[in-house]
Design an enzyme around this catalytic site. Sequence first.
Site, PDB file in Angstrom:
ATOM      1  N   SER A 129       0.790  -1.151  -0.040  1.00 23.11           N
ATOM      2  CA  SER A 129      -0.113  -0.068  -0.196  1.00 23.11           C
ATOM      3  C   SER A 129       0.956   1.184   0.060  1.00 23.11           C
ATOM      4  CB  SER A 129      -0.890  -0.212   1.281  1.00 23.11           C
ATOM      5  OG  SER A 129      -1.314   1.264   1.585  1.00 23.11           O
ATOM      6  N   TYR A 153      -1.762  -1.194  11.056  1.00 11.87           N
ATOM      7  CA  TYR A 153      -2.140  -1.718   9.545  1.00 11.87           C
ATOM      8  C   TYR A 153      -1.012  -1.475   8.678  1.00 11.87           C
ATOM      9  CZ  TYR A 153      -3.790  -1.353   4.832  1.00 11.87           C
ATOM     10  OH  TYR A 153      -3.780  -1.947   3.437  1.00 11.87           O
ATOM     11  N   LYS A 157       1.946  -4.148   6.566  1.00 16.08           N
ATOM     12  CA  LYS A 157       2.377  -3.880   5.397  1.00 16.08           C
ATOM     13  C   LYS A 157       4.075  -3.843   4.971  1.00 16.08           C
ATOM     14  CE  LYS A 157      -1.627  -4.352   3.143  1.00 16.08           C
ATOM     15  NZ  LYS A 157      -2.050  -5.597   2.697  1.00 16.08           N
TER      16      LYS A 157
HETATM   17  P1  NAD Z   1     -11.244  -6.370   1.095  1.00 13.80           P
HETATM   18  O1  NAD Z   1     -11.266  -6.587   2.567  1.00 13.80           O
HETATM   19  O2  NAD Z   1     -12.481  -6.308   0.259  1.00 13.80           O
HETATM   20  O3  NAD Z   1     -10.621  -8.163   0.719  1.00 13.80           O
HETATM   21  C1  NAD Z   1      -9.666  -8.695   1.850  1.00 13.80           C
HETATM   22  C2  NAD Z   1     -10.258 -10.261   1.821  1.00 13.80           C
HETATM   23  O4  NAD Z   1      -9.419 -10.865   2.662  1.00 13.80           O
HETATM   24  C3  NAD Z   1     -11.668 -10.349   2.394  1.00 13.80           C
HETATM   25  O5  NAD Z   1     -12.272 -11.000   1.498  1.00 13.80           O
HETATM   26  C4  NAD Z   1     -11.342 -11.043   3.633  1.00 13.80           C
HETATM   27  O6  NAD Z   1     -12.730 -11.749   4.042  1.00 13.80           O
HETATM   28  C5  NAD Z   1     -10.232 -11.592   3.350  1.00 13.80           C
HETATM   29  N1  NAD Z   1      -9.186 -12.005   4.525  1.00 13.80           N
HETATM   30  C6  NAD Z   1      -9.099 -11.452   5.439  1.00 13.80           C
HETATM   31  N2  NAD Z   1      -8.292 -12.080   6.270  1.00 13.80           N
HETATM   32  C7  NAD Z   1      -8.058 -13.362   5.963  1.00 13.80           C
HETATM   33  C8  NAD Z   1      -7.606 -14.712   6.472  1.00 13.80           C
HETATM   34  N3  NAD Z   1      -7.135 -14.681   7.525  1.00 13.80           N
HETATM   35  N4  NAD Z   1      -7.795 -15.906   5.466  1.00 13.80           N
HETATM   36  C9  NAD Z   1      -8.593 -15.824   4.650  1.00 13.80           C
HETATM   37  N5  NAD Z   1      -9.118 -14.713   4.240  1.00 13.80           N
HETATM   38  C10 NAD Z   1      -9.178 -13.465   4.722  1.00 13.80           C
HETATM   39  O7  NAD Z   1      -9.859  -5.560   1.049  1.00 13.80           O
HETATM   40  P2  NAD Z   1      -9.635  -5.020  -0.398  1.00 13.80           P
HETATM   41  O8  NAD Z   1      -9.736  -3.779  -0.434  1.00 13.80           O
HETATM   42  O9  NAD Z   1      -9.770  -5.936  -1.545  1.00 13.80           O
HETATM   43  O10 NAD Z   1      -7.944  -5.261  -0.135  1.00 13.80           O
HETATM   44  C11 NAD Z   1      -7.194  -6.286  -0.620  1.00 13.80           C
HETATM   45  C12 NAD Z   1      -5.666  -5.906  -0.155  1.00 13.80           C
HETATM   46  O11 NAD Z   1      -5.101  -4.878  -0.728  1.00 13.80           O
HETATM   47  C13 NAD Z   1      -5.586  -5.973   1.340  1.00 13.80           C
HETATM   48  O12 NAD Z   1      -4.209  -6.870   1.649  1.00 13.80           O
HETATM   49  C14 NAD Z   1      -5.596  -4.753   1.449  1.00 13.80           C
HETATM   50  O13 NAD Z   1      -4.671  -4.290   2.704  1.00 13.80           O
HETATM   51  C15 NAD Z   1      -4.621  -4.149   0.432  1.00 13.80           C
HETATM   52  N6  NAD Z   1      -5.009  -2.426  -0.006  1.00 13.80           N
HETATM   53  C16 NAD Z   1      -6.237  -2.212  -0.133  1.00 13.80           C
HETATM   54  C17 NAD Z   1      -6.503  -0.761  -0.405  1.00 13.80           C
HETATM   55  C18 NAD Z   1      -7.659  -0.384  -0.518  1.00 13.80           C
HETATM   56  O14 NAD Z   1      -7.783   1.034  -0.488  1.00 13.80           O
HETATM   57  N7  NAD Z   1      -8.657  -1.004  -0.714  1.00 13.80           N
HETATM   58  C19 NAD Z   1      -5.282   0.071  -0.620  1.00 13.80           C
HETATM   59  C20 NAD Z   1      -3.919  -0.647  -0.280  1.00 13.80           C
HETATM   60  C21 NAD Z   1      -3.786  -1.951  -0.102  1.00 13.80           C
HETATM   61  N1  UFG Z   2     -11.938  11.749   3.462  1.00  6.57           N
HETATM   62  C1  UFG Z   2     -13.228  12.391   4.006  1.00  6.57           C
HETATM   63  N2  UFG Z   2     -14.055  11.924   4.581  1.00  6.57           N
HETATM   64  C2  UFG Z   2     -14.276  10.696   4.692  1.00  6.57           C
HETATM   65  C3  UFG Z   2     -13.150   9.858   4.253  1.00  6.57           C
HETATM   66  C4  UFG Z   2     -12.196  10.393   3.837  1.00  6.57           C
HETATM   67  O1  UFG Z   2     -12.953  13.826   3.821  1.00  6.57           O
HETATM   68  O2  UFG Z   2     -15.539  10.199   5.187  1.00  6.57           O
HETATM   69  C5  UFG Z   2     -10.700  11.989   2.858  1.00  6.57           C
HETATM   70  C6  UFG Z   2      -9.425  11.825   3.776  1.00  6.57           C
HETATM   71  O3  UFG Z   2      -9.211  12.766   4.666  1.00  6.57           O
HETATM   72  C7  UFG Z   2      -8.398  11.697   2.616  1.00  6.57           C
HETATM   73  C8  UFG Z   2      -9.204  11.245   1.465  1.00  6.57           C
HETATM   74  O4  UFG Z   2     -10.494  11.653   1.663  1.00  6.57           O
HETATM   75  O5  UFG Z   2      -7.956  13.110   2.184  1.00  6.57           O
HETATM   76  C9  UFG Z   2      -9.068   9.904   1.194  1.00  6.57           C
HETATM   77  O6  UFG Z   2      -9.264   9.166   2.503  1.00  6.57           O
HETATM   78  P1  UFG Z   2      -9.490   7.509   2.300  1.00  6.57           P
HETATM   79  O7  UFG Z   2      -9.643   7.221   3.611  1.00  6.57           O
HETATM   80  O8  UFG Z   2     -10.294   6.986   1.026  1.00  6.57           O
HETATM   81  O9  UFG Z   2      -8.090   7.193   1.728  1.00  6.57           O
HETATM   82  P2  UFG Z   2      -6.380   7.348   2.206  1.00  6.57           P
HETATM   83  O10 UFG Z   2      -5.613   7.852   1.299  1.00  6.57           O
HETATM   84  O11 UFG Z   2      -6.637   8.134   3.640  1.00  6.57           O
HETATM   85  O12 UFG Z   2      -6.292   5.900   2.757  1.00  6.57           O
HETATM   86  C10 UFG Z   2      -6.276   4.734   2.066  1.00  6.57           C
HETATM   87  C11 UFG Z   2      -6.518   3.499   2.927  1.00  6.57           C
HETATM   88  C12 UFG Z   2      -5.115   2.972   3.578  1.00  6.57           C
HETATM   89  C13 UFG Z   2      -4.020   3.039   2.360  1.00  6.57           C
HETATM   90  C14 UFG Z   2      -4.058   4.439   1.520  1.00  6.57           C
HETATM   91  C15 UFG Z   2      -3.647   4.203   0.278  1.00  6.57           C
HETATM   92  O13 UFG Z   2      -7.562   3.438   3.860  1.00  6.57           O
HETATM   93  O14 UFG Z   2      -4.986   1.958   4.124  1.00  6.57           O
HETATM   94  O15 UFG Z   2      -5.367   4.489   1.039  1.00  6.57           O
HETATM   95  O16 UFG Z   2      -3.619   3.210  -0.332  1.00  6.57           O
HETATM   96  F1  UFG Z   2      -2.682   2.855   2.826  1.00  6.57           F
END
Ligand code: NAD
Ligand code: UFG
Length: 348
Positions: A129, A153, A157
């Site tokens: 991330s 969290y 990572k």
């Molecule tokens: P998500 O929660 O939709 O998907 C994660 C999946 O993993 C879920 O279906 C959950 O049930 C499963 N899971 C969690 N723990 C588990 C375990 N111990 N065994 C088996 N399954 C398990 O999240 P996402 O947004 O699809 O994110 C996927 C990956 O990308 C995550 O590792 C997350 O940290 C990473 N990531 C997400 C974002 C974002 O903004 N969505 C940004 C950066 C990184």
């Molecule tokens: N924001 C609001 N109101 C809300 C939610 C978010 O104003 O209800 C703003 C935040 O302050 C930020 C922007 O919208 O300025 C984006 O916020 P997000 O929470 O959607 O995303 P972030 O970049 O803060 O964080 C997300 C994930 C992190 C990840 C990061 C980069 O939560 O885990 O993206 O992948 F690391």
Amino acid sequence: MAKTILVTGGAGYIGSHTVLQLLLGGFKTVVVDNLDNSSEVAVDRVRELAREFGKNLSFHKVDLRDKPALDKLFSSITFDAVIHFAGLKAVGESVQKPLLYYNNNLIGTITLLEVMAAHGCKKLVFSSSATVYGWPKVVPCTEDFPLVAANPYGRTKLFIEEIARDIYRSDSDWKIILLRYFNPVGAHPSGHIGEDPRGIPNNLMPFVQQVAVGRRQALTVFGTDYNTKDGTGVRDYIHVVDLADGHIAALHKLDEDKIGCEVYNLGTGKGTSVLEMVAAFESASGKKIPLVTSGRRPGDAEVVYASTEKAERELNWKAQYSIDDMCRDQWNWASKNPFGYDTSDSTT
Ligand code: NAD
Ligand code: UFG
């Protein structure tokens, strides 16, 4: 012969979109997920969307920490590579419950890596991330920036990235690609799969979406005094289908000879403010999003966006979708599925 890919967390938001692109790309795909933050309906919908390729998808409800179950799976199927999405991802919850995050994300990953090594499967793509860049002093973020973790969290990572680098140092048979995602949004253009968070969304666009369908009254804008064009935070939003395609590009990269352990940003290279995202979503949906302004959210960075050069050059991948496309597809998904995959959390 078709390659077989294990996708952990494949029922989740990014995982389900990636599984669809894998199937359409001719891969056999095996999903393991404990359904902790997802629904098996997502897997069924992916199977339908993949049409004749749907037969190449199988699902196993398995927790990654269940080593015997994982071992049994690896004994019955030979995997060419693993894409590892499974993990918990809510920043605020990780501050409240750090042991839950360390247990799930670290033990889950270590168990997976142990089983992979035992079965001689040493090709991995991992979901890292942009959180590992913390509060960047300059943008765009390049992959060689110093790494920090702002919360448990983020620390999971960072630790997993370091574990991956150590594994490669200890055994050069491993080929590992760490993908640092920026802000995934949007949904598949069909509107049949998308993001369906449990409880109150932490992230901007799922919250906006729930306001648009009437599940929440107003969006709280966290901070209007940032040093940005309109005072609100700036991020690099990337369409989830572009992100999914980045994983296919990474898998192809793993076929090259000298990979080692490499890291790539997956973003668009463009920064968009909160107010710009809201305006784009309003025009895509025709819905007014009422706003409430509040102070900055603790821990938030001001401006974060990616340098995309390395991924373009070495993965031959570049994001295609615009902010308007992201909002159009997010609204298409939301309007067809206002309560996500089911209605059981319609009161949250
Ligand atoms: P998500 O929660 O939709 O998907 C994660 C999946 O993993 C879920 O279906 C959950 O049930 C499963 N899971 C969690 N723990 C588990 C375990 N111990 N065994 C088996 N399954 C398990 O999240 P996402 O947004 O699809 O994110 C996927 C990956 O990308 C995550 O590792 C997350 O940290 C990473 N990531 C997400 C974002 C974002 O903004 N969505 C940004 C950066 C990184
Ligand atoms: N924001 C609001 N109101 C809300 C939610 C978010 O104003 O209800 C703003 C935040 O302050 C930020 C922007 O919208 O300025 C984006 O916020 P997000 O929470 O959607 O995303 P972030 O970049 O803060 O964080 C997300 C994930 C992190 C990840 C990061 C980069 O939560 O885990 O993206 O992948 F690391």
